[in-house]
Design a protein around this motif. Structure first.
Motif, PDB file in Angstrom:
ATOM      1  N   CYS A 197     -10.700  -5.489  -3.643  1.00  0.00           N
ATOM      2  CA  CYS A 197      -9.688  -4.099  -4.034  1.00  0.00           C
ATOM      3  C   CYS A 197      -9.910  -2.954  -3.539  1.00  0.00           C
ATOM      4  O   CYS A 197     -11.149  -2.678  -3.217  1.00  0.00           O
ATOM      5  N   GLU A 198      -9.078  -2.123  -3.785  1.00  0.00           N
ATOM      6  CA  GLU A 198      -9.214  -0.871  -3.002  1.00  0.00           C
ATOM      7  C   GLU A 198      -8.630   0.208  -3.955  1.00  0.00           C
ATOM      8  O   GLU A 198      -7.422   0.149  -4.561  1.00  0.00           O
ATOM      9  N   LYS A 201      -6.630  10.198   4.578  1.00  0.00           N
ATOM     10  CA  LYS A 201      -6.689   8.539   4.958  1.00  0.00           C
ATOM     11  C   LYS A 201      -4.992   8.107   4.862  1.00  0.00           C
ATOM     12  O   LYS A 201      -4.895   8.454   3.608  1.00  0.00           O
ATOM     13  N   GLN A 254     -15.763   1.914  -7.202  1.00  0.00           N
ATOM     14  CA  GLN A 254     -15.033   1.338  -5.865  1.00  0.00           C
ATOM     15  C   GLN A 254     -16.012   0.476  -5.298  1.00  0.00           C
ATOM     16  O   GLN A 254     -15.436  -0.485  -4.781  1.00  0.00           O
ATOM     17  N   LYS A 255     -17.189   0.625  -5.365  1.00  0.00           N
ATOM     18  CA  LYS A 255     -18.061  -0.337  -4.769  1.00  0.00           C
ATOM     19  C   LYS A 255     -18.207  -1.700  -5.525  1.00  0.00           C
ATOM     20  O   LYS A 255     -17.934  -2.773  -4.625  1.00  0.00           O
ATOM     21  N   ASN A 267       0.744  -1.039  -0.013  1.00  0.00           N
ATOM     22  CA  ASN A 267      -0.135   0.034  -0.098  1.00  0.00           C
ATOM     23  C   ASN A 267       0.847   1.156  -0.098  1.00  0.00           C
ATOM     24  O   ASN A 267       0.514   2.178  -0.979  1.00  0.00           O
ATOM     25  N   VAL A 327      -6.485   3.532  -4.416  1.00  0.00           N
ATOM     26  CA  VAL A 327      -5.733   4.054  -3.438  1.00  0.00           C
ATOM     27  C   VAL A 327      -5.686   5.668  -3.999  1.00  0.00           C
ATOM     28  O   VAL A 327      -5.705   6.454  -3.009  1.00  0.00           O
ATOM     29  N   LYS A 365     -14.755  -3.349  -4.372  1.00  0.00           N
ATOM     30  CA  LYS A 365     -14.578  -3.720  -3.128  1.00  0.00           C
ATOM     31  C   LYS A 365     -15.261  -5.429  -3.052  1.00  0.00           C
ATOM     32  O   LYS A 365     -14.846  -6.080  -2.129  1.00  0.00           O
ATOM     33  N   ILE A 397      -5.098   1.326  -8.062  1.00  0.00           N
ATOM     34  CA  ILE A 397      -5.592   0.390  -7.324  1.00  0.00           C
ATOM     35  C   ILE A 397      -4.794  -0.899  -7.150  1.00  0.00           C
ATOM     36  O   ILE A 397      -3.895  -1.331  -7.357  1.00  0.00           O
ATOM     37  N   ASP A 398      -5.242  -1.098  -5.512  1.00  0.00           N
ATOM     38  CA  ASP A 398      -4.337  -1.937  -4.512  1.00  0.00           C
ATOM     39  C   ASP A 398      -5.103  -3.079  -4.792  1.00  0.00           C
ATOM     40  O   ASP A 398      -6.380  -3.412  -4.630  1.00  0.00           O
ATOM     41  N   ASP A 419      -8.293  11.422   0.611  1.00  0.00           N
ATOM     42  CA  ASP A 419      -8.801  10.368   0.274  1.00  0.00           C
ATOM     43  C   ASP A 419      -9.785  10.697  -0.774  1.00  0.00           C
ATOM     44  O   ASP A 419     -10.857  11.441  -0.714  1.00  0.00           O
TER      45      ASP A 419
END
Length: 284
Positions: free
Chosen positions: A160-161, A64, A152-153, A4, A163, A156, A177-178, A69
């Protein structure tokens, strides 16, 4: 955690360069302001500056892990009618996706995510990979820019997140994207739990990481020429099974290091007119 941080440092280097230019951005307030200005037009920002300062208060809530964020910023802009993603007519837009994960796995995850959002037709315009990252750029035609919150939804669901997000212009967005903890959002087969798949335009994917064997029964209406592919957790191909005769049933021993399995037809999915029934057995 280390991945990350590497992703953040990697992206922020470019981000600062593009946002700041010759100016040095030193304070959190300036960083947040630069991010907001990156998402809205200059006119929108200037005309609504007091309102923007009000809705983004306190500014500390929009950080964040010591970074802006982006997803929360976009959420606030959308909730307050400050972000317009729609075009007057359909336009060609470009999406750039960046990660430090496996390219094959990444493209599969993003492709599945775009499909779930209704984007079935897109063209790869560039893909580059070096020691630190992989970038996949696509073009698609749409009446609106891809909604980062919907993206994003869906991501998830695959663990995945996002970044960071960068709006390069009205028709081009970049995402970092992580995928460190990613997995395909497919059904996990379990010992003793029967599963049925009906006719489909697409291959059937399963998570087979918890089972030892699989008995597949094909409906009498099918003319199934089995095509089975096994993949590891990063979607590296492990083994392929191809059958050039019609099968009404097939017993499979799952490779020990297989996480995912794709089931299709060797020639065309039109051969699978009816059900395939799956009987998983054994636990691992």
């Amino acid at each position: 955690m280390v991945k990350n941080l590497l992703l953040v440092f990697l992206f922020l280097g470019n981000l600062y360069a593009q946002e700041a230019g010759d100016k040095t951005i030193a304070t959190p307030a300036e960083l947040l302001s630069a991010k907001i200005q990156g998402f809205v037009s200059e006119a929108t920002y200037k005309q609504n500056l007091d309102f923007i300062n009000a809705v983004f208060d306190p500014k500390s809530a929009y950080f964040k892990n010591d970074r802006v964020d982006s997803v929360k910023v976009i959420q606030t802009l959308q909730d307050n009618g400050l972000l317009n993603l729609f075009f007057e007519t359909p336009q060609e837009i470009r999406l750039n996706f960046r990660t430090n994960g496996s390219p094959i796995f990444f493209v599969k995850i993003i492709g599945d995510t775009l499909s779930s959002l209704g984007y079935y037709k897109y063209v790869t315009v560039a893909s580059t990979r070096d020691a630190s990252e992989f970038i996949w750029s696509i073009n698609l035609t749409s009446e609106y820019a891809t909604d980062p919150l919907l993206l994003q939804k869906e991501l998830k669901k695959k663990l995945c997140e996002i970044v960071d997000i960068q709006r390069d212009n009205a028709k081009e967005w970049s995402y970092l994207i992580d995928i460190s903890h990613a997995k395909l959002n497919v059904e996990q087969l379990e010992n003793g739990k029967q599963t049925v798949r009906k006719r489909s335009l697409y291959e059937h994917w399963f998570d087979v990481s918890k089972i030892k064997t699989l008995d597949v029964q094909s409906s009498s209406r099918n003319h199934w020429y089995p095509y089975i592919a096994y993949y590891d957790s990063s979607l590296h191909l492990l083994k392929v099974i191809k059958k050039e005769t019609i099968y009404k049933g097939l017993y499979l021993e799952i490779p020990k290091n297989a996480n995912y399995m794709k089931i299709s037809d060797l020639y065309t999915l039109k051969n699978i007119k009816d059900e395939l029934i799956f009987y998983p057995k054994g636990s691992r």
